[in-house]
Design an enzyme around this catalytic site. Sequence first.
Site, PDB file in Angstrom:
ATOM      1  N   SER A 154       0.899  -1.190   0.061  1.00 19.14           N
ATOM      2  CA  SER A 154       0.040   0.124  -0.079  1.00 19.14           C
ATOM      3  C   SER A 154       0.744   1.302   0.043  1.00 19.14           C
ATOM      4  CB  SER A 154      -0.682   0.113   1.239  1.00 19.14           C
ATOM      5  OG  SER A 154      -1.319   1.159   1.522  1.00 19.14           O
ATOM      6  N   TYR A 167      -1.931  -0.701  10.316  1.00 19.00           N
ATOM      7  CA  TYR A 167      -1.953  -1.117   8.899  1.00 19.00           C
ATOM      8  C   TYR A 167      -0.513  -0.711   8.294  1.00 19.00           C
ATOM      9  CZ  TYR A 167      -3.818  -1.204   4.162  1.00 19.00           C
ATOM     10  OH  TYR A 167      -3.800  -1.290   2.640  1.00 19.00           O
TER      11      TYR A 167
HETATM   12  P1  NAD Z   1     -11.789  -5.942   1.003  1.00 19.86           P
HETATM   13  O1  NAD Z   1     -12.212  -5.463   2.435  1.00 19.86           O
HETATM   14  O2  NAD Z   1     -12.838  -5.566   0.009  1.00 19.86           O
HETATM   15  O3  NAD Z   1     -11.131  -7.238   0.736  1.00 19.86           O
HETATM   16  C1  NAD Z   1     -10.061  -7.503   1.511  1.00 19.86           C
HETATM   17  C2  NAD Z   1     -10.505  -9.170   1.709  1.00 19.86           C
HETATM   18  O4  NAD Z   1      -9.845 -10.027   2.355  1.00 19.86           O
HETATM   19  C3  NAD Z   1     -11.952  -9.578   2.115  1.00 19.86           C
HETATM   20  O5  NAD Z   1     -12.765 -10.605   1.202  1.00 19.86           O
HETATM   21  C4  NAD Z   1     -11.671 -10.182   3.450  1.00 19.86           C
HETATM   22  O6  NAD Z   1     -12.783 -11.145   4.061  1.00 19.86           O
HETATM   23  C5  NAD Z   1     -10.566 -10.933   3.250  1.00 19.86           C
HETATM   24  N1  NAD Z   1      -9.747 -11.037   4.561  1.00 19.86           N
HETATM   25  C6  NAD Z   1      -9.725 -10.447   5.624  1.00 19.86           C
HETATM   26  N2  NAD Z   1      -9.034 -11.043   6.600  1.00 19.86           N
HETATM   27  C7  NAD Z   1      -8.983 -12.340   6.184  1.00 19.86           C
HETATM   28  C8  NAD Z   1      -8.407 -13.544   6.733  1.00 19.86           C
HETATM   29  N3  NAD Z   1      -8.119 -13.547   7.924  1.00 19.86           N
HETATM   30  N4  NAD Z   1      -8.548 -14.553   6.060  1.00 19.86           N
HETATM   31  C9  NAD Z   1      -8.977 -14.614   4.788  1.00 19.86           C
HETATM   32  N5  NAD Z   1      -9.556 -13.624   4.237  1.00 19.86           N
HETATM   33  C10 NAD Z   1      -9.451 -12.518   4.948  1.00 19.86           C
HETATM   34  O7  NAD Z   1     -10.576  -4.888   0.753  1.00 19.86           O
HETATM   35  P2  NAD Z   1      -9.535  -4.440  -0.472  1.00 19.86           P
HETATM   36  O8  NAD Z   1      -9.460  -3.039  -0.408  1.00 19.86           O
HETATM   37  O9  NAD Z   1     -10.214  -4.949  -1.768  1.00 19.86           O
HETATM   38  O10 NAD Z   1      -8.255  -5.434   0.077  1.00 19.86           O
HETATM   39  C11 NAD Z   1      -7.466  -6.132  -0.778  1.00 19.86           C
HETATM   40  C12 NAD Z   1      -6.013  -5.722  -0.398  1.00 19.86           C
HETATM   41  O11 NAD Z   1      -5.743  -4.785  -0.919  1.00 19.86           O
HETATM   42  C13 NAD Z   1      -5.647  -5.420   0.930  1.00 19.86           C
HETATM   43  O12 NAD Z   1      -4.358  -6.273   1.475  1.00 19.86           O
HETATM   44  C14 NAD Z   1      -5.433  -4.167   1.234  1.00 19.86           C
HETATM   45  O13 NAD Z   1      -4.726  -3.595   2.339  1.00 19.86           O
HETATM   46  C15 NAD Z   1      -4.775  -3.847   0.053  1.00 19.86           C
HETATM   47  N6  NAD Z   1      -4.902  -2.415  -0.415  1.00 19.86           N
HETATM   48  C16 NAD Z   1      -6.094  -1.683  -0.637  1.00 19.86           C
HETATM   49  C17 NAD Z   1      -6.007  -0.513  -0.894  1.00 19.86           C
HETATM   50  C18 NAD Z   1      -7.442   0.363  -1.241  1.00 19.86           C
HETATM   51  O14 NAD Z   1      -7.420   1.518  -1.470  1.00 19.86           O
HETATM   52  N7  NAD Z   1      -8.635  -0.467  -1.300  1.00 19.86           N
HETATM   53  C19 NAD Z   1      -4.802   0.276  -1.101  1.00 19.86           C
HETATM   54  C20 NAD Z   1      -3.935  -0.407  -0.721  1.00 19.86           C
HETATM   55  C21 NAD Z   1      -3.796  -1.733  -0.575  1.00 19.86           C
END
Ligand code: NAD
Length: 273
Positions: A154, A167
Amino acid sequence: MASNDLFSLQDKVIIVTGGTGVLGGAFVKGIANAGGIPVILGRNAAVAEQRAKEIIDNGGKAMAVVSNVLDETELVKAKNSILEKYGTIDGLVNGAGGNLPEGVLQPDADIFSMNMDGMKKAMELNLWGTIIPTQVFGKVMAAKGKGSIVNISSVTSKQVVTKVLGYSMGKASVDCYNQWFAVEVANRFGDAIRVNAIMPGFFLTEQNRTLLTQPDGSFTLRGNLVIQNTPFKRFGKPEELVGALIYLLSDASKFVTGMQIGVDGGFTVYSGV
Ligand code: NAD
Protein backbone atom coordinates in the site's frame (compact mmCIF):
# COMPACT_ATOMS: atom_id res chain seq x y z
CA MET A 1 5.73 -16.09 -29.86
CA ALA A 2 2.76 -13.78 -30.47
CA SER A 3 3.00 -10.69 -28.31
CA ASN A 4 -0.10 -11.57 -26.30
CA ASP A 5 1.35 -14.98 -25.33
CA LEU A 6 3.86 -13.17 -23.19
CA PHE A 7 1.08 -12.17 -20.79
CA SER A 8 -0.90 -15.40 -21.00
CA LEU A 9 -1.86 -17.27 -17.84
CA GLN A 10 -3.34 -20.15 -19.83
CA ASP A 11 -4.29 -23.04 -17.49
CA LYS A 12 -2.22 -21.64 -14.62
CA VAL A 13 -3.72 -22.31 -11.20
CA ILE A 14 -3.45 -19.10 -9.23
CA ILE A 15 -4.66 -18.68 -5.67
CA VAL A 16 -6.06 -15.28 -4.72
CA THR A 17 -6.37 -14.87 -0.95
CA GLY A 18 -9.06 -12.32 -0.15
CA GLY A 19 -10.52 -13.25 -3.55
CA THR A 20 -13.85 -12.53 -1.86
CA GLY A 21 -13.00 -8.82 -1.46
CA VAL A 22 -13.37 -5.88 -3.82
CA LEU A 23 -9.83 -5.77 -5.23
CA GLY A 24 -9.63 -9.57 -4.99
CA GLY A 25 -12.73 -9.78 -7.19
CA ALA A 26 -10.96 -7.79 -9.91
CA PHE A 27 -7.85 -9.98 -9.56
CA VAL A 28 -9.93 -13.14 -9.92
CA LYS A 29 -11.70 -11.88 -13.07
CA GLY A 30 -8.43 -10.62 -14.56
CA ILE A 31 -6.76 -14.02 -14.06
CA ALA A 32 -9.72 -15.83 -15.65
CA ASN A 33 -9.69 -13.40 -18.62
CA ALA A 34 -5.98 -14.14 -19.13
CA GLY A 35 -6.79 -17.87 -19.40
CA GLY A 36 -5.85 -18.77 -15.83
CA ILE A 37 -7.72 -20.81 -13.24
CA PRO A 38 -8.30 -18.61 -10.19
CA VAL A 39 -8.72 -20.24 -6.79
CA ILE A 40 -10.82 -17.87 -4.72
CA LEU A 41 -9.67 -18.20 -1.13
CA GLY A 42 -11.57 -16.35 1.58
CA ARG A 43 -13.63 -16.71 4.71
CA ASN A 44 -17.00 -16.13 3.05
CA ALA A 45 -17.99 -19.38 1.30
CA ALA A 46 -21.08 -17.94 -0.40
CA VAL A 47 -19.16 -15.08 -2.06
CA ALA A 48 -16.26 -17.35 -3.04
CA GLU A 49 -18.61 -19.90 -4.59
CA GLN A 50 -20.65 -17.24 -6.40
CA ARG A 51 -17.46 -15.80 -7.95
CA ALA A 52 -16.26 -19.24 -9.01
CA LYS A 53 -19.69 -19.99 -10.50
CA GLU A 54 -19.67 -16.79 -12.58
CA ILE A 55 -16.38 -17.81 -14.18
CA ILE A 56 -17.49 -21.40 -14.77
CA ASP A 57 -20.80 -20.17 -16.26
CA ASN A 58 -18.74 -18.08 -18.69
CA GLY A 59 -16.83 -21.17 -19.83
CA GLY A 60 -13.79 -20.76 -17.59
CA LYS A 61 -12.40 -22.78 -14.71
CA ALA A 62 -12.33 -21.66 -11.07
CA MET A 63 -12.48 -23.03 -7.56
CA ALA A 64 -13.64 -21.65 -4.21
CA VAL A 65 -11.89 -22.57 -0.96
CA VAL A 66 -12.70 -21.35 2.53
CA SER A 67 -9.74 -20.50 4.72
CA ASN A 68 -8.47 -17.93 7.16
CA VAL A 69 -5.05 -16.69 6.00
CA LEU A 70 -3.85 -16.65 9.62
CA ASP A 71 -4.67 -20.32 10.18
CA GLU A 72 -1.98 -22.64 8.85
CA THR A 73 -4.03 -25.78 9.43
CA GLU A 74 -6.88 -24.43 7.31
CA LEU A 75 -4.43 -23.33 4.62
CA VAL A 76 -2.88 -26.79 4.44
CA LYS A 77 -6.38 -28.25 4.00
CA ALA A 78 -7.00 -25.70 1.24
CA LYS A 79 -3.71 -26.66 -0.42
CA ASN A 80 -4.65 -30.35 -0.34
CA SER A 81 -8.05 -29.70 -1.91
CA ILE A 82 -6.48 -27.56 -4.66
CA LEU A 83 -3.87 -30.24 -5.41
CA GLU A 84 -6.57 -32.90 -5.42
CA LYS A 85 -8.56 -30.95 -8.02
CA TYR A 86 -5.82 -29.48 -10.23
CA GLY A 87 -2.60 -31.24 -9.21
CA THR A 88 -0.60 -28.04 -9.25
CA ILE A 89 -0.25 -24.46 -8.03
CA ASP A 90 1.38 -21.89 -10.32
CA GLY A 91 0.81 -18.59 -8.57
CA LEU A 92 -0.29 -16.88 -5.38
CA VAL A 93 -1.75 -13.42 -4.91
CA ASN A 94 -1.68 -12.38 -1.26
CA GLY A 95 -4.74 -10.14 -1.43
CA ALA A 96 -6.31 -10.74 2.01
CA GLY A 97 -5.64 -7.83 4.30
CA GLY A 98 -6.72 -4.32 5.01
CA ASN A 99 -7.17 -1.86 7.79
CA LEU A 100 -9.03 -2.82 10.98
CA PRO A 101 -11.22 -0.31 12.89
CA GLU A 102 -9.53 -1.15 16.21
CA GLY A 103 -6.18 -0.14 14.73
CA VAL A 104 -7.34 3.39 13.81
CA LEU A 105 -6.08 6.38 15.82
CA GLN A 106 -8.66 9.20 15.90
CA PRO A 107 -7.33 12.79 15.66
CA ASP A 108 -8.46 13.66 19.21
CA ALA A 109 -7.12 10.39 20.73
CA ASP A 110 -4.27 10.42 23.24
CA ILE A 111 -1.24 9.51 21.15
CA PHE A 112 0.43 8.00 24.21
CA SER A 113 -2.47 5.60 24.84
CA MET A 114 -2.74 4.04 21.41
CA ASN A 115 -4.69 0.79 21.03
CA MET A 116 -1.67 -1.44 20.72
CA ASP A 117 -3.71 -4.65 20.53
CA GLY A 118 -5.69 -3.16 17.64
CA MET A 119 -2.52 -2.13 15.84
CA LYS A 120 -0.97 -5.56 16.40
CA LYS A 121 -4.06 -7.18 14.87
CA ALA A 122 -3.78 -4.98 11.77
CA MET A 123 -0.08 -5.76 11.48
CA GLU A 124 -0.70 -9.45 12.00
CA LEU A 125 -3.37 -9.67 9.31
CA ASN A 126 -1.32 -7.81 6.70
CA LEU A 127 2.11 -9.29 7.46
CA TRP A 128 1.46 -12.82 8.75
CA GLY A 129 -1.58 -13.09 6.48
CA THR A 130 0.97 -12.76 3.66
CA ILE A 131 3.77 -14.88 5.08
CA ILE A 132 1.75 -17.92 6.22
CA PRO A 133 -0.01 -18.55 2.85
CA THR A 134 3.34 -18.09 1.10
CA GLN A 135 4.88 -20.75 3.34
CA VAL A 136 2.08 -23.20 2.58
CA PHE A 137 1.56 -22.60 -1.16
CA GLY A 138 5.09 -21.45 -2.05
CA LYS A 139 6.47 -24.86 -1.13
CA VAL A 140 4.37 -26.48 -3.87
CA MET A 141 5.66 -24.01 -6.46
CA ALA A 142 9.26 -24.52 -5.36
CA ALA A 143 8.87 -28.29 -5.69
CA LYS A 144 7.43 -27.78 -9.18
CA GLY A 145 10.28 -25.42 -10.12
CA LYS A 146 8.15 -22.49 -11.22
CA GLY A 147 5.86 -19.95 -9.64
CA SER A 148 5.05 -16.31 -9.13
CA ILE A 149 3.99 -14.72 -5.85
CA VAL A 150 2.39 -11.28 -5.81
CA ASN A 151 2.04 -9.45 -2.51
CA ILE A 152 -0.27 -6.49 -2.02
CA SER A 153 1.37 -3.54 -0.31
CA SER A 154 0.00 0.00 0.00
CA VAL A 155 1.13 3.59 -0.48
CA THR A 156 0.82 3.89 3.31
CA SER A 157 4.03 1.85 3.57
CA LYS A 158 5.91 4.71 1.90
CA GLN A 159 4.07 7.90 2.88
CA VAL A 160 2.49 8.91 6.15
CA VAL A 161 -1.27 8.56 5.99
CA THR A 162 -2.76 9.64 9.32
CA LYS A 163 -4.85 7.39 11.62
CA VAL A 164 -3.67 4.00 10.29
CA LEU A 165 -0.32 3.26 11.96
CA GLY A 166 -0.89 -0.47 12.56
CA TYR A 167 -1.97 -0.98 8.94
CA SER A 168 0.96 1.11 7.64
CA MET A 169 3.48 -0.82 9.73
CA GLY A 170 1.94 -4.06 8.49
CA LYS A 171 2.36 -2.98 4.85
CA ALA A 172 5.89 -1.60 5.46
CA SER A 173 6.73 -5.03 6.85
CA VAL A 174 5.24 -6.62 3.74
CA ASP A 175 7.63 -4.47 1.65
CA CYS A 176 10.57 -5.72 3.71
CA TYR A 177 9.39 -9.30 3.43
CA ASN A 178 8.78 -8.90 -0.32
CA GLN A 179 12.43 -7.99 -0.93
CA TRP A 180 13.92 -10.33 1.63
CA PHE A 181 11.97 -13.39 0.56
CA ALA A 182 12.60 -12.71 -3.15
CA VAL A 183 16.35 -12.87 -2.49
CA GLU A 184 16.37 -15.84 -0.13
CA VAL A 185 14.09 -17.88 -2.35
CA ALA A 186 16.26 -17.02 -5.40
CA ASN A 187 19.35 -18.11 -3.43
CA ARG A 188 17.76 -21.53 -3.10
CA PHE A 189 15.73 -21.94 -6.31
CA GLY A 190 17.31 -19.57 -8.84
CA ASP A 191 14.82 -17.89 -11.15
CA ALA A 192 12.12 -20.51 -10.52
CA ILE A 193 10.16 -18.52 -7.95
CA ARG A 194 9.56 -14.81 -8.33
CA VAL A 195 8.23 -12.57 -5.57
CA ASN A 196 6.92 -9.08 -6.30
CA ALA A 197 4.38 -6.62 -4.99
CA ILE A 198 1.74 -4.21 -6.21
CA MET A 199 1.43 -0.98 -4.25
CA PRO A 200 -2.10 0.31 -4.82
CA GLY A 201 -3.08 3.90 -4.13
CA PHE A 202 -6.66 4.50 -2.98
CA PHE A 203 -9.54 2.33 -4.16
CA LEU A 204 -12.94 2.44 -2.49
CA THR A 205 -13.53 -0.99 -0.91
CA GLU A 206 -15.05 -2.55 2.21
CA GLN A 207 -12.05 -2.18 4.51
CA ASN A 208 -11.75 1.61 3.96
CA ARG A 209 -15.35 2.60 3.13
CA THR A 210 -16.15 4.21 6.49
CA LEU A 211 -12.89 6.17 6.49
CA LEU A 212 -13.45 7.55 2.99
CA THR A 213 -17.23 7.88 2.62
CA GLN A 214 -20.27 8.99 4.66
CA PRO A 215 -23.25 6.65 5.03
CA ASP A 216 -24.93 8.56 2.15
CA GLY A 217 -21.96 7.77 -0.14
CA SER A 218 -20.49 11.29 -0.22
CA PHE A 219 -16.78 11.60 0.59
CA THR A 220 -15.52 12.32 4.09
CA LEU A 221 -12.96 15.08 4.61
CA ARG A 222 -10.33 12.32 4.38
CA GLY A 223 -11.82 11.01 1.13
CA ASN A 224 -11.64 14.51 -0.35
CA LEU A 225 -8.04 14.92 0.85
CA VAL A 226 -7.06 11.69 -0.89
CA ILE A 227 -8.52 12.95 -4.17
CA GLN A 228 -6.87 16.34 -3.74
CA ASN A 229 -3.49 14.64 -3.21
CA THR A 230 -3.87 12.24 -6.13
CA PRO A 231 -2.70 13.92 -9.36
CA PHE A 232 -5.38 12.01 -11.34
CA LYS A 233 -7.99 13.53 -8.96
CA ARG A 234 -9.93 10.34 -8.40
CA PHE A 235 -9.85 6.95 -6.70
CA GLY A 236 -8.60 3.99 -8.68
CA LYS A 237 -10.95 1.45 -10.23
CA PRO A 238 -10.22 -2.14 -9.10
CA GLU A 239 -9.79 -3.33 -12.70
CA GLU A 240 -6.96 -0.80 -13.11
CA LEU A 241 -4.76 -3.09 -10.97
CA VAL A 242 -5.17 -6.02 -13.32
CA GLY A 243 -2.50 -5.01 -15.87
CA ALA A 244 0.20 -4.93 -13.20
CA LEU A 245 -1.05 -8.20 -11.75
CA ILE A 246 -1.01 -10.11 -15.06
CA TYR A 247 2.45 -8.71 -15.83
CA LEU A 248 3.82 -9.96 -12.51
CA LEU A 249 2.13 -13.37 -12.70
CA SER A 250 3.08 -14.08 -16.31
CA ASP A 251 6.34 -14.72 -18.15
CA ALA A 252 6.27 -11.07 -19.24
CA SER A 253 8.13 -10.36 -15.97
CA LYS A 254 10.48 -13.38 -16.10
CA PHE A 255 13.54 -11.44 -14.94
CA VAL A 256 11.70 -9.37 -12.31
CA THR A 257 11.82 -10.20 -8.61
CA GLY A 258 11.74 -8.29 -5.32
CA MET A 259 10.09 -5.33 -7.06
CA GLN A 260 7.05 -3.21 -6.33
CA ILE A 261 4.76 -1.65 -8.90
CA GLY A 262 2.85 1.44 -7.78
CA VAL A 263 -0.66 1.83 -9.22
CA ASP A 264 -1.76 5.04 -7.55
CA GLY A 265 -2.69 7.83 -10.00
CA GLY A 266 0.52 9.62 -8.98
CA PHE A 267 -0.21 9.76 -5.21
CA THR A 268 3.23 8.56 -4.06
CA VAL A 269 5.31 10.97 -6.13
CA TYR A 270 3.19 14.06 -5.39
CA SER A 271 4.26 16.31 -2.52
CA GLY A 272 0.84 17.98 -2.35
CA VAL A 273 2.33 21.26 -3.61
P1 NAD B 1 -11.76 -5.76 1.02
O1 NAD B 1 -12.15 -5.59 2.45
O2 NAD B 1 -12.81 -5.53 0.00
O3 NAD B 1 -11.11 -7.19 0.77
C1 NAD B 1 -10.29 -7.82 1.69
C2 NAD B 1 -10.63 -9.29 1.68
O4 NAD B 1 -9.74 -9.97 2.55
C3 NAD B 1 -12.06 -9.55 2.19
O5 NAD B 1 -12.70 -10.47 1.34
C4 NAD B 1 -11.82 -10.14 3.56
O6 NAD B 1 -12.84 -11.01 3.98
C5 NAD B 1 -10.51 -10.89 3.32
N1 NAD B 1 -9.86 -11.20 4.57
C6 NAD B 1 -9.62 -10.37 5.61
N2 NAD B 1 -9.06 -11.04 6.61
C7 NAD B 1 -8.94 -12.33 6.20
C8 NAD B 1 -8.46 -13.52 6.80
N3 NAD B 1 -7.97 -13.51 8.04
N4 NAD B 1 -8.47 -14.65 6.08
C9 NAD B 1 -8.98 -14.67 4.81
N5 NAD B 1 -9.46 -13.59 4.21
C10 NAD B 1 -9.46 -12.45 4.90
O7 NAD B 1 -10.54 -4.77 0.81
P2 NAD B 1 -9.58 -4.50 -0.42
O8 NAD B 1 -9.31 -3.06 -0.38
O9 NAD B 1 -10.11 -5.14 -1.65
O10 NAD B 1 -8.26 -5.22 0.07
C11 NAD B 1 -7.46 -6.10 -0.71
C12 NAD B 1 -5.99 -5.83 -0.40
O11 NAD B 1 -5.61 -4.60 -1.01
C13 NAD B 1 -5.67 -5.69 1.10
O12 NAD B 1 -4.41 -6.26 1.36
C14 NAD B 1 -5.58 -4.19 1.26
O13 NAD B 1 -4.78 -3.82 2.36
C15 NAD B 1 -4.92 -3.82 -0.05
N6 NAD B 1 -4.99 -2.41 -0.42
C16 NAD B 1 -6.18 -1.81 -0.60
C17 NAD B 1 -6.20 -0.47 -0.95
C18 NAD B 1 -7.50 0.27 -1.18
O14 NAD B 1 -7.46 1.48 -1.39
N7 NAD B 1 -8.62 -0.41 -1.17
C19 NAD B 1 -5.02 0.23 -1.10
C20 NAD B 1 -3.81 -0.42 -0.89
C21 NAD B 1 -3.81 -1.75 -0.56
